[in-house]
Design an enzyme around this catalytic site. Sequence first.
Site, PDB file in Angstrom:
ATOM      1  N   ARG A   1       0.839  -1.199   0.000  1.00 12.17           N
ATOM      2  CA  ARG A   1       0.000   0.000   0.000  1.00 12.17           C
ATOM      3  C   ARG A   1       0.873   1.248   0.000  1.00 12.17           C
ATOM      4  NH1 ARG A   1      -1.913   0.605   4.387  1.00 12.17           N
ATOM      5  NH2 ARG A   1      -1.319  -1.313   5.430  1.00 12.17           N
TER       6      ARG A   1
ATOM      7  N   ARG B   1       1.520 -11.994  -1.711  1.00 14.99           N
ATOM      8  CA  ARG B   1       0.160 -12.175  -1.193  1.00 14.99           C
ATOM      9  C   ARG B   1      -0.623 -13.209  -1.982  1.00 14.99           C
ATOM     10  NH1 ARG B   1      -1.690  -9.465   3.602  1.00 14.99           N
ATOM     11  NH2 ARG B   1      -0.058  -7.926   3.985  1.00 14.99           N
TER      12      ARG B   1
ATOM     13  N   LYS C   1      -2.752 -12.148  11.992  1.00 16.77           N
ATOM     14  CA  LYS C   1      -4.216 -12.266  11.970  1.00 16.77           C
ATOM     15  C   LYS C   1      -4.663 -13.435  11.100  1.00 16.77           C
ATOM     16  CE  LYS C   1      -5.030  -8.101  10.455  1.00 16.77           C
ATOM     17  NZ  LYS C   1      -3.629  -7.693  10.411  1.00 16.77           N
ATOM     18  N   THR C   2      -4.156 -13.474   9.870  1.00 20.94           N
ATOM     19  CA  THR C   2      -4.587 -14.518   8.934  1.00 20.94           C
ATOM     20  C   THR C   2      -4.059 -15.879   9.385  1.00 20.94           C
ATOM     21  OG1 THR C   2      -4.554 -12.896   7.146  1.00 20.94           O
ATOM     22  CG2 THR C   2      -4.590 -15.209   6.499  1.00 20.94           C
TER      23      THR C   2
ATOM     24  N   ASP D   1      -9.416 -10.441   8.418  1.00 23.31           N
ATOM     25  CA  ASP D   1      -8.836  -9.087   8.430  1.00 23.31           C
ATOM     26  C   ASP D   1      -9.755  -7.947   8.893  1.00 23.31           C
ATOM     27  OD1 ASP D   1      -6.321  -7.688   7.758  1.00 23.31           O
ATOM     28  OD2 ASP D   1      -7.529  -6.647   6.271  1.00 23.31           O
TER      29      ASP D   1
ATOM     30  N   HIS E   1      -9.994  -3.883  12.792  1.00 27.09           N
ATOM     31  CA  HIS E   1      -8.954  -4.515  11.969  1.00 27.09           C
ATOM     32  C   HIS E   1      -8.529  -5.788  12.697  1.00 27.09           C
ATOM     33  CE1 HIS E   1      -4.785  -4.284   9.894  1.00 27.09           C
ATOM     34  NE2 HIS E   1      -5.660  -4.852   9.094  1.00 27.09           N
TER      35      HIS E   1
ATOM     36  N   LYS F   1      -8.585  -2.313   1.146  1.00 25.77           N
ATOM     37  CA  LYS F   1      -8.396  -1.464   2.307  1.00 25.77           C
ATOM     38  C   LYS F   1      -9.106  -0.116   2.157  1.00 25.77           C
ATOM     39  CE  LYS F   1      -6.385  -3.452   5.785  1.00 25.77           C
ATOM     40  NZ  LYS F   1      -5.939  -4.788   5.569  1.00 25.77           N
TER      41      LYS F   1
ATOM     42  N   SER G   1      -0.484  -5.124  10.069  1.00 25.08           N
ATOM     43  CA  SER G   1      -0.049  -6.022   9.001  1.00 25.08           C
ATOM     44  C   SER G   1       1.101  -6.942   9.419  1.00 25.08           C
ATOM     45  CB  SER G   1       0.402  -5.181   7.815  1.00 25.08           C
ATOM     46  OG  SER G   1       0.777  -6.032   6.788  1.00 25.08           O
TER      47      SER G   1
HETATM   48  N1  LIG Z   1       4.944 -16.604  15.916  1.00 29.31           N
HETATM   49  C1  LIG Z   1       4.286 -16.259  14.838  1.00 29.31           C
HETATM   50  N2  LIG Z   1       2.966 -15.973  14.889  1.00 29.31           N
HETATM   51  C2  LIG Z   1       2.292 -15.576  13.792  1.00 29.31           C
HETATM   52  N3  LIG Z   1       2.842 -15.472  12.557  1.00 29.31           N
HETATM   53  C3  LIG Z   1       4.150 -15.772  12.435  1.00 29.31           C
HETATM   54  C4  LIG Z   1       4.918 -16.163  13.553  1.00 29.31           C
HETATM   55  N4  LIG Z   1       6.182 -16.388  13.137  1.00 29.31           N
HETATM   56  C5  LIG Z   1       6.202 -16.147  11.824  1.00 29.31           C
HETATM   57  N5  LIG Z   1       4.987 -15.774  11.365  1.00 29.31           N
HETATM   58  C6  LIG Z   1       4.681 -15.398   9.974  1.00 29.31           C
HETATM   59  O1  LIG Z   1       4.237 -14.058   9.976  1.00 29.31           O
HETATM   60  C7  LIG Z   1       3.288 -13.827   8.967  1.00 29.31           C
HETATM   61  C8  LIG Z   1       1.979 -13.335   9.552  1.00 29.31           C
HETATM   62  O2  LIG Z   1       1.220 -12.859   8.467  1.00 29.31           O
HETATM   63  P1  LIG Z   1      -0.352 -12.751   8.418  1.00 29.31           P
HETATM   64  O3  LIG Z   1      -0.756 -12.807   7.000  1.00 29.31           O
HETATM   65  O4  LIG Z   1      -0.992 -13.712   9.342  1.00 29.31           O
HETATM   66  O5  LIG Z   1      -0.498 -11.282   8.971  1.00 29.31           O
HETATM   67  P2  LIG Z   1      -1.801 -10.416   9.087  1.00 29.31           P
HETATM   68  O6  LIG Z   1      -1.878  -9.917  10.497  1.00 29.31           O
HETATM   69  O7  LIG Z   1      -2.948 -11.162   8.561  1.00 29.31           O
HETATM   70  O8  LIG Z   1      -1.398  -9.188   8.153  1.00 29.31           O
HETATM   71  P3  LIG Z   1      -2.242  -8.338   7.058  1.00 29.31           P
HETATM   72  O9  LIG Z   1      -3.163  -7.439   7.821  1.00 29.31           O
HETATM   73  O10 LIG Z   1      -1.215  -7.577   6.346  1.00 29.31           O
HETATM   74  O11 LIG Z   1      -2.955  -9.298   6.205  1.00 29.31           O
HETATM   75  C9  LIG Z   1       3.083 -15.152   8.253  1.00 29.31           C
HETATM   76  O12 LIG Z   1       3.909 -15.147   7.131  1.00 29.31           O
HETATM   77  C10 LIG Z   1       3.540 -16.158   9.308  1.00 29.31           C
HETATM   78  O13 LIG Z   1       4.002 -17.350   8.735  1.00 29.31           O
HETATM   79  O1  LIG Z   2      -3.735  -3.858   3.165  1.00 26.50           O
HETATM   80  C1  LIG Z   2      -2.796  -4.599   2.861  1.00 26.50           C
HETATM   81  O2  LIG Z   2      -2.028  -4.398   1.944  1.00 26.50           O
HETATM   82  C2  LIG Z   2      -2.608  -5.827   3.627  1.00 26.50           C
HETATM   83  C3  LIG Z   2      -3.260  -5.741   4.903  1.00 26.50           C
HETATM   84  O3  LIG Z   2      -4.183  -6.482   5.161  1.00 26.50           O
HETATM   85  C4  LIG Z   2      -2.787  -4.720   5.865  1.00 26.50           C
HETATM   86  O4  LIG Z   2      -1.855  -3.992   5.571  1.00 26.50           O
HETATM   87  O5  LIG Z   2      -3.363  -4.666   6.964  1.00 26.50           O
HETATM   88 MN   LIG Z   3      -3.829 -10.873   6.844  1.00 21.01          MN
END
Ligand SMILES: Nc1ncnc2c1ncn2[C@@H]1O[C@H](COP(=O)(O)OP(=O)(O)OP(=O)(O)O)[C@@H](O)[C@H]1O
Ligand SMILES: O=C([O-])CC(=O)C(=O)O
Ligand SMILES: [Mn+2]
Length: 523
Positions: A51, A314, A234-235, A249, A212, A193, A230
């Site tokens: 972003r 992604r 979360k995912t 998300d 979020h 977003k 990010s």
């Molecule tokens: N202890 C941990 N707990 C959670 N995730 C971990 C950990 N160690 C490494 N990771 C890695 O960190 C990343 C977490 O990314 P994830 O997509 O879950 O983030 P998100 O909070 O959903 O972000 P976004 O809002 O950008 O989508 C993954 O690639 C995961 O494999």
């Molecule tokens: O928006 C994006 O590019 C990915 C995301 O989920 C975040 O940043 O929270």
């Molecule tokens: Mn995510």
Amino acid sequence: MTNKLDVLLQKPYVHHQLSVAELVEKVLQRNEGRLTHTGAVAVTTGKYTGRSPKDKYIVEEPSTKQTIDWGAVNQPMSPETFDKLYDKVLDYLMKKDELFVFKGFAGADPKYRLPIQVVNEFAWHNLFVHQLFIRPNVEELAVHEPQFTVICAPNFKADPKVDGTRSEAFIIISFERRTVLIGGTEYAGEMKKSIFSVMNYLLPEQGILPMHCSANVGQEGDVALFFGLSGTGKTTLSTDPNRRLIGDDEHGWSNRGIFNIEGGCYAKCINLSREKEPQIFDAIGFGAVLENVVLDDATRVPNYDDGTLTENTRAAYPLQAIKNIVDPSVAGHPSTIVFLTADAFGVLPPISKLTREQAMYHFLSGYTSKLAGTERGVTEPEATFSTCFGAPFLPRPAVEYAEMLGQKIAEHNVRVFLVNTGWTGGPYGVGSRMKLAYTRAMVQAAVEGELDNVETVQDPIFGLAIPTHVPGVPDDVLQPQNTWADKQAYEQKAKELAQKFRANFRKFAHIDPTIEKLGGPLV
Ligand SMILES: Nc1ncnc2c1ncn2[C@@H]1O[C@H](COP(=O)(O)OP(=O)(O)OP(=O)(O)O)[C@@H](O)[C@H]1O
Ligand SMILES: O=C([O-])CC(=O)C(=O)O
Ligand SMILES: [Mn+2]
């Protein structure tokens, strides 16, 4: 203005509501992407692989003048500047020989959903929004009247000198014109977003808290929410074989319970492996969209370890690609809330229990590290305070969201935890990232209520209650100072972070002082 859009949408070259299969064909015909060995579509996004928050604007209109928290996140743009650029983008789209329109919803609760439409220059973007937003059924489509329109023209580059933008890229929301205008960037995350930002503005007017966070539900109907900026997990952590996924998300919390805003997931896939994240790995099948993931030219097998295009690779897939989901994605009130933070200082405990005041304090603070790639220009973890764990997406003052959360936590007697998914044993560069298997074990214990009545010790710097024992996790891992070889270095870093918390919290001087007194660091 509406007229011009109507004219555009009636052009014969506009494809309405193409299916996944048709869109995949279009992506390939138009040479926008390649098929992977599982039938996902792999694309690259050029210069913009994350972003671009500095290129985001909200149009300053009579109705938004007093209600938006104007500043670096919500930069104002004049209606005249917007209208001129809007006209130019529409003229540009009039000259294309193909456009793609998706109609659907944001919000899985029929009572609160927002009918939206997205107009795309790229077929793959249209496939992305088809997978990410909520798809209407035949009856819903027949009576669908868009209340918000996203227009996304990545190949249209703004000219800052005449268009009033900072660069060639722009993401502009007009609440009165009910329009999001995107240009100059191909990163698909901007579309999802910007609608989240729209919902973050509209939902509180209906008494709903937008969040979020990801969400899942256990066998007993117990709902858990995972807040986090990010890359904090979360995912990853909401996708759990033992719990049904609600969403990864963006959610709303009404007096009926929670609902997903979206219809799909957007997973980070750097270093993705089937061993560590089997459900996400297997969700990347036919019609999923892979952004900036490098493929083997011959076999078309994705190499998830390759970060040469970006660390922020992604995968976008519909919720239905995950086996155990709640469909439609609505559920009751949460019993557990987890705040995820990726602490690059390596000093926050891997899990701690929060009091009401600590929950408010940490929600307002929103401490974490920006991880590489999701935002342009960030190449290594960077300490940041992102209020409500979602500052880039909040049009209103943070306190409005925080107060709603505080009331809901009290009303529904929700247990709240802070989980550090970041560094342990030292800061970034010295220590290592918390083992995912440990974090999963801690989260499991937390959501199942196993930590409700356990023995805890108080973190000496942050005052957080740290369980002394969590099934599946070595006791030593739980106490940050035990993981550092150099205890003095630990104390110094922890105090440095505590100082950052205090400096950041000064901007909340106008709110109830007991939140900082009882919820903030001890030293
Ligand atoms: N202890 C941990 N707990 C959670 N995730 C971990 C950990 N160690 C490494 N990771 C890695 O960190 C990343 C977490 O990314 P994830 O997509 O879950 O983030 P998100 O909070 O959903 O972000 P976004 O809002 O950008 O989508 C993954 O690639 C995961 O494999
Ligand atoms: O928006 C994006 O590019 C990915 C995301 O989920 C975040 O940043 O929270
Ligand atoms: Mn995510």
